[in-house]
Structures are given as structure tokens and as C-alpha cells.
Motif scaffolding. Structure first.
Motif, PDB file in Angstrom:
ATOM      1  N   ARG A  43       0.513  -1.460   0.224  1.00  0.00           N
ATOM      2  CA  ARG A  43      -0.350   0.088  -0.268  1.00  0.00           C
ATOM      3  C   ARG A  43       1.067   0.841  -0.086  1.00  0.00           C
ATOM      4  O   ARG A  43       1.701   1.585   0.761  1.00  0.00           O
ATOM      5  N   VAL A  44       0.440   2.219  -1.521  1.00  0.00           N
ATOM      6  CA  VAL A  44       1.622   3.286  -1.282  1.00  0.00           C
ATOM      7  C   VAL A  44       0.403   4.969  -0.345  1.00  0.00           C
ATOM      8  O   VAL A  44      -0.628   4.957  -1.158  1.00  0.00           O
ATOM      9  N   LEU A  45       1.003   5.363   0.368  1.00  0.00           N
ATOM     10  CA  LEU A  45       0.938   6.041   1.103  1.00  0.00           C
ATOM     11  C   LEU A  45       1.141   7.721   0.680  1.00  0.00           C
ATOM     12  O   LEU A  45       2.406   8.289   1.528  1.00  0.00           O
ATOM     13  N   SER A  46       1.127   8.606   0.044  1.00  0.00           N
ATOM     14  CA  SER A  46       1.404   9.935   0.006  1.00  0.00           C
ATOM     15  C   SER A  46       0.400  11.069  -0.075  1.00  0.00           C
ATOM     16  O   SER A  46      -1.045  10.539  -0.037  1.00  0.00           O
ATOM     17  N   PRO A  47       0.812  11.949   0.322  1.00  0.00           N
ATOM     18  CA  PRO A  47      -0.350  13.452   0.706  1.00  0.00           C
ATOM     19  C   PRO A  47      -0.656  13.511  -0.820  1.00  0.00           C
ATOM     20  O   PRO A  47      -0.940  13.507  -1.938  1.00  0.00           O
ATOM     21  N   GLY A  48      -2.755  13.198  -0.487  1.00  0.00           N
ATOM     22  CA  GLY A  48      -3.316  13.378  -1.596  1.00  0.00           C
ATOM     23  C   GLY A  48      -3.840  12.044  -2.242  1.00  0.00           C
ATOM     24  O   GLY A  48      -4.482  12.024  -2.904  1.00  0.00           O
ATOM     25  N   ASP A  49      -2.961  10.972  -2.150  1.00  0.00           N
ATOM     26  CA  ASP A  49      -3.471   9.548  -3.035  1.00  0.00           C
ATOM     27  C   ASP A  49      -3.148   8.351  -2.498  1.00  0.00           C
ATOM     28  O   ASP A  49      -1.907   8.844  -1.194  1.00  0.00           O
ATOM     29  N   GLU A  50      -3.373   8.007  -2.074  1.00  0.00           N
ATOM     30  CA  GLU A  50      -3.220   6.004  -2.049  1.00  0.00           C
ATOM     31  C   GLU A  50      -4.050   5.357  -2.326  1.00  0.00           C
ATOM     32  O   GLU A  50      -5.087   5.112  -3.056  1.00  0.00           O
ATOM     33  N   PHE A  51      -2.787   4.018  -3.131  1.00  0.00           N
ATOM     34  CA  PHE A  51      -3.009   3.108  -3.139  1.00  0.00           C
ATOM     35  C   PHE A  51      -2.806   1.295  -3.674  1.00  0.00           C
ATOM     36  O   PHE A  51      -1.330   2.062  -2.402  1.00  0.00           O
ATOM     37  N   GLU A  52      -3.119   1.020  -3.745  1.00  0.00           N
ATOM     38  CA  GLU A  52      -2.315  -0.935  -3.490  1.00  0.00           C
ATOM     39  C   GLU A  52      -1.797  -1.101  -5.314  1.00  0.00           C
ATOM     40  O   GLU A  52      -2.289  -0.637  -6.326  1.00  0.00           O
ATOM     41  N   GLY A  53      -0.501  -1.805  -4.938  1.00  0.00           N
ATOM     42  CA  GLY A  53      -0.542  -2.555  -6.020  1.00  0.00           C
ATOM     43  C   GLY A  53       1.082  -3.806  -5.867  1.00  0.00           C
ATOM     44  O   GLY A  53       0.755  -3.796  -4.894  1.00  0.00           O
ATOM     45  N   VAL A  54       1.208  -4.054  -6.544  1.00  0.00           N
ATOM     46  CA  VAL A  54       2.147  -5.072  -6.391  1.00  0.00           C
ATOM     47  C   VAL A  54       3.595  -4.624  -6.640  1.00  0.00           C
ATOM     48  O   VAL A  54       4.235  -3.637  -7.819  1.00  0.00           O
ATOM     49  N   SER A  55       5.084  -4.112  -5.823  1.00  0.00           N
ATOM     50  CA  SER A  55       6.263  -3.516  -5.711  1.00  0.00           C
ATOM     51  C   SER A  55       7.358  -4.562  -7.460  1.00  0.00           C
ATOM     52  O   SER A  55       7.320  -6.322  -6.892  1.00  0.00           O
ATOM     53  N   GLU A  56       7.865  -3.922  -8.084  1.00  0.00           N
ATOM     54  CA  GLU A  56       8.563  -4.540  -8.504  1.00  0.00           C
ATOM     55  C   GLU A  56      10.491  -4.184  -8.371  1.00  0.00           C
ATOM     56  O   GLU A  56      10.698  -4.112  -9.769  1.00  0.00           O
ATOM     57  N   GLY A  57      10.499  -3.277  -7.491  1.00  0.00           N
ATOM     58  CA  GLY A  57      11.571  -3.351  -7.036  1.00  0.00           C
ATOM     59  C   GLY A  57      12.294  -1.692  -7.620  1.00  0.00           C
ATOM     60  O   GLY A  57      11.033  -1.318  -8.161  1.00  0.00           O
ATOM     61  N   ILE A  58      13.253  -1.418  -7.059  1.00  0.00           N
ATOM     62  CA  ILE A  58      14.069   0.022  -8.126  1.00  0.00           C
ATOM     63  C   ILE A  58      14.276   0.655  -9.147  1.00  0.00           C
ATOM     64  O   ILE A  58      14.813  -0.740 -10.644  1.00  0.00           O
ATOM     65  N   ASP A  59      14.598   1.439  -9.288  1.00  0.00           N
ATOM     66  CA  ASP A  59      14.962   1.290 -11.303  1.00  0.00           C
ATOM     67  C   ASP A  59      16.019   2.293 -10.748  1.00  0.00           C
ATOM     68  O   ASP A  59      16.415   2.891  -9.736  1.00  0.00           O
ATOM     69  N   GLN A  60      16.719   3.230 -11.874  1.00  0.00           N
ATOM     70  CA  GLN A  60      18.119   3.806 -11.873  1.00  0.00           C
ATOM     71  C   GLN A  60      17.697   4.898 -11.210  1.00  0.00           C
ATOM     72  O   GLN A  60      19.019   4.704 -11.001  1.00  0.00           O
ATOM     73  N   LYS A  61      17.381   5.609 -10.934  1.00  0.00           N
ATOM     74  CA  LYS A  61      16.639   6.852 -10.170  1.00  0.00           C
ATOM     75  C   LYS A  61      16.231   6.370  -8.589  1.00  0.00           C
ATOM     76  O   LYS A  61      16.740   7.215  -7.947  1.00  0.00           O
TER      77      LYS A  61
END
Length: 361
Positions: free
Chosen positions: A314-332
């Protein structure tokens, strides 16, 4: 002289003769004897036998500058250590020292903290003997023969090696790291702490993006990065690290989310060795990071340590919240999360929290 004698005795299983110590240090036997007695008064158990010399039997659980320095094998990181028995916050002190001109790689360590700092303004106390509370001061600059990719330019030679020596404290703003790269340093330190815990303590730890090191689904270390910057370059960065080392019982509100190395190992770790290892690993990973100012040379290793990869979050950010599947980090260093509609969101480390659906991780 203390740190040198500690290093010489700490690295030997057998006796080290008084004459060998005198020759190595360029001092008299009387000078060596005085320092040995000072170390004994500090809690070190050192055996001395006529005709054989000195041998370290045991070391106290201390994180003084001398003890840390005696364990170090770095080129530049933590080559200046500031130790405090009690302080408000190691991050605050590192920033104060930075404003006074302290050198790149200065490490601030405290036995006790009264106002430890965390994300979103959280604070806590660090009782003596329970943790590692430290902050590393960086003055990030670009490697030689490179330009800042934040301005659309890549390295002159993408494979150009970093020489392993201290990054230059270049006063030319064009040679300094761009502010949008600072959050990436949190991830670099996370890798360093995880690798050090594995090496020194022999425990299985992972990383919870973006700023926690975890074991058995619970937090063992938190990392906070702060900086002073202009619009297009960084003056300095302070990376604060808090590692739970000696706590055996957490208060009820933390028992489900926090754990210590003491619990994992069944004994307290050697804090000085762990600090030194963290600095050694950071120096290694930081030099790789500086080659491209991103995770080109770190991403694969980071993703092997990332807990929760491939699971629902679950991703919690100001003004938004959603669920999904983590796929790891990118080059940034952004966390890639695939929403239920198939769209992949790149989550930037800032005021964002990522939680497992069924627990902390």
C-alpha cells in the motif's frame, strides 16, 4: 596513540611484544606502558607477560573515537570522528559542524541522544548502550572527468573508474551534486548498513524502501538524510543512522514493528566494529554511485536486499493512496509499483510511505 595500539592488539590472536609496539609507534616502552594502563582504566582487559608482550583479552562496549578509528579500513569516510557521551541529535551536531567547515566524511557518534530525528518530524530518545546513533557529513562532488547528469550530461566515460580516495571538496558549484540526487544517498546508506549487519553480526537483514533496514519483518535501523543546498547544487548532506543494538525489550507500541541485533544474535554486537563496517561499505557503494549519480551499478544488488519485492503493498502519499505489487527500484532509486490496472507508478522517496498489506513490511 590509543587507536593505533588498539588496532595492533585487536588484530592479533597472539602476544605483541612491547618492542614491536615501540618500533611501530616510534615511542619508548614507558610511553607504551602508560597508554596500556590508560586503556585498562577505560575498561580494556589487556594481559601482559614478561618475554611475550601484550594481548587483548576483552574490550568494553564503547564507541569512542579511538575505538572506532582502531577498526576502520576506509580511505576517507569517518577519518574524522566526533564522539559525544550525550547530545541532542547527531544530525543537528553534524549540521553545526558543517556550517563551521568540518571536512567531508566527518562522522558524529553519540552514546546517548535526547532528540533523535526521524521522518515527518518524529523524534525519540536513545538511552546509553542501547543503540548506534551516528551521522555522516558529506560534501558531494562529481568524480573527475564527469559532468552532472541532472543537467542532461553523462560522464565523459561511463566506465571511468573512481580512484577510491576522498571525493574532492570542489568549490566550483558546477562540480557539486545536484539536489535532486540527495534522496538517493539514503538508499546507498541502507545498502551499507544491511551489508555491515550481515558481515559483522551474521544476521539476515533486508531493506524496506526507502529508509529502513529490517529483520524478521521488523525495523532494526532507520535512516534520515538532510541537506543544505542552493537551487542547483548541494552545499552538504547529513545522513543520520540509528541502529537498534542493545535493546532486549521494546515498549508495547513498538513490539510488532521493531527488533534489535541483541535479540537476533542473543548477545550485544561489537558496536565499534559495526560502525566501522558501515563506513567501509558506504564508501564502496558511494564511490559506485558517484560514477553515474544513479543506481546503474547498485540497482541489482539493492533489489536482492529489498523486502516485499513481488508482493502487494500500500502506497501512502499526500492526497493519494493506492495498492499494487512492488517490482523493485529503478536506476533513479524510485520504487516501481504496478497498480491493479497494469500501470506502473514510479514512487519517489519523499513524504511517501510504503506498507505491506499484512504487516509492517
Amino acid at each position: 596513540m590509543k587507536e593505533k595500539i588498539l588496532s595492533l592488539l585487536g588484530g592479533e590472536r597472539e602476544y605483541v611484544s612491547g618492542q614491536a609496539l615501540c618500533t611501530e609507534l616510534g615511542v619508548s616502552r614507558t610511553a607504551v606502558w602508560k597508554v596500556i594502563n590508560q586503556l585498562r582504566e577505560d575498561g580494556y582487559e589487556i594481559e601482559s607477560v614478561a618475554g611475550k608482550g601484550y594481548r587483548m583479552i576483552s574490550r568494553p562496549d564503547c564507541i569512542t573515537a579511538e575505538e572506532i578509528t582502531s577498526c576502520l579500513r576506509t580511505q576517507w569516510a569517518a577519518r574524522s570522528v566526533r564522539y559525544y557521551e550525550t547530545i541532542d541529535s547527531t544530525n543537528n551536531e553534524a549540521k553545526r559542524l558543517a556550517e563551521q567547515g568540518a571536512a567531508d566524511g566527518t562522522l558524529v557518534v553519540a552514546e546517548e541522544q535526547s532528540q533523535g530525528k526521524g521522518r515527518r518530524g518524529h523524534s525519540w530518545m536513545t538511552p546509553a548502550g542501547t543503540a548506534i546513533a551516528m551521522s555522516l557529513l558529506l560534501r558531494p562532488s562529481l568524480p573527475e572527468n564527469s559532468s552532472d547528469p541532472a543537467n542532461g550530461n553523462n560522464l565523459a566515460n561511463g566506465n571511468a573508474p573512481v580512484n577510491g580516495n576522498a571525493p574532492a571538496n570542489d568549490n566550483d558549484p558546477a562540480r557539486r551534486l545536484h539536489p535532486d540526487r540527495a534522496p538517493m544517498l539514503t538508499l546507498v546508506m541502507g545498502m551499507a548498513v544491511a551489508a555491515a549487519c550481515r558481515e559483522v553480526c551474521g544476521v539476515d537483514v533486508g531493506i524496506k524502501w526507502p529508509n529502513d533496514v529490517v529483520a524478521e519483518g521488523k525495523k532494526i535501523c532507520g535512516i534520515l538524510t538532510e541537506m543544505s543546498c542552493e537551487v542547483d547544487y548541494i552545499n552538504y548532506v547529513v545522513i543520520g543512522i540509528g541502529i537498534n543494538t542493545g535493546i532486549s525489550h521494546f515498549p508495547p507500541e513498538l513490539r510488532e514493528t521493531a527488533i534489535s541485533l541483541h535479540t537476533l544474535m542473543g548477545q550485544k554486537p561489537d558496536r565499534a566494529r559495526l560502525i566501522a563496517s558501515c563506513m567501509e561499505k558506504f564508501e564502496l557503494y558511494y564511490d559506485r554511485f558517484r560514477k553515474t549519480q544513479d543506481y546503474s551499478f547498485l540497482m541489482d544488488e539493492y533489489n536482492t536486499l529489498l523486502v516485499g519485492k513481488g508482493v502487494r503493498v500500500r502506497v501512502l502519499s499526500p492526497g493519494d493512496e493506492f495498492e499494487g505489487v512492488s517490482e523493485g527500484i529503478d536506476q533513479k532509486g524510485e520504487l516501481l509499483v504496478r497498480r491493479d490496472d497494469g500501470i506502473v507508478e514510479a514512487i519517489f522517496a519523499g513524504e511517501v510511505s510504503v506498507r505491506g498489506i499484512y504487516g509492517y513490511v
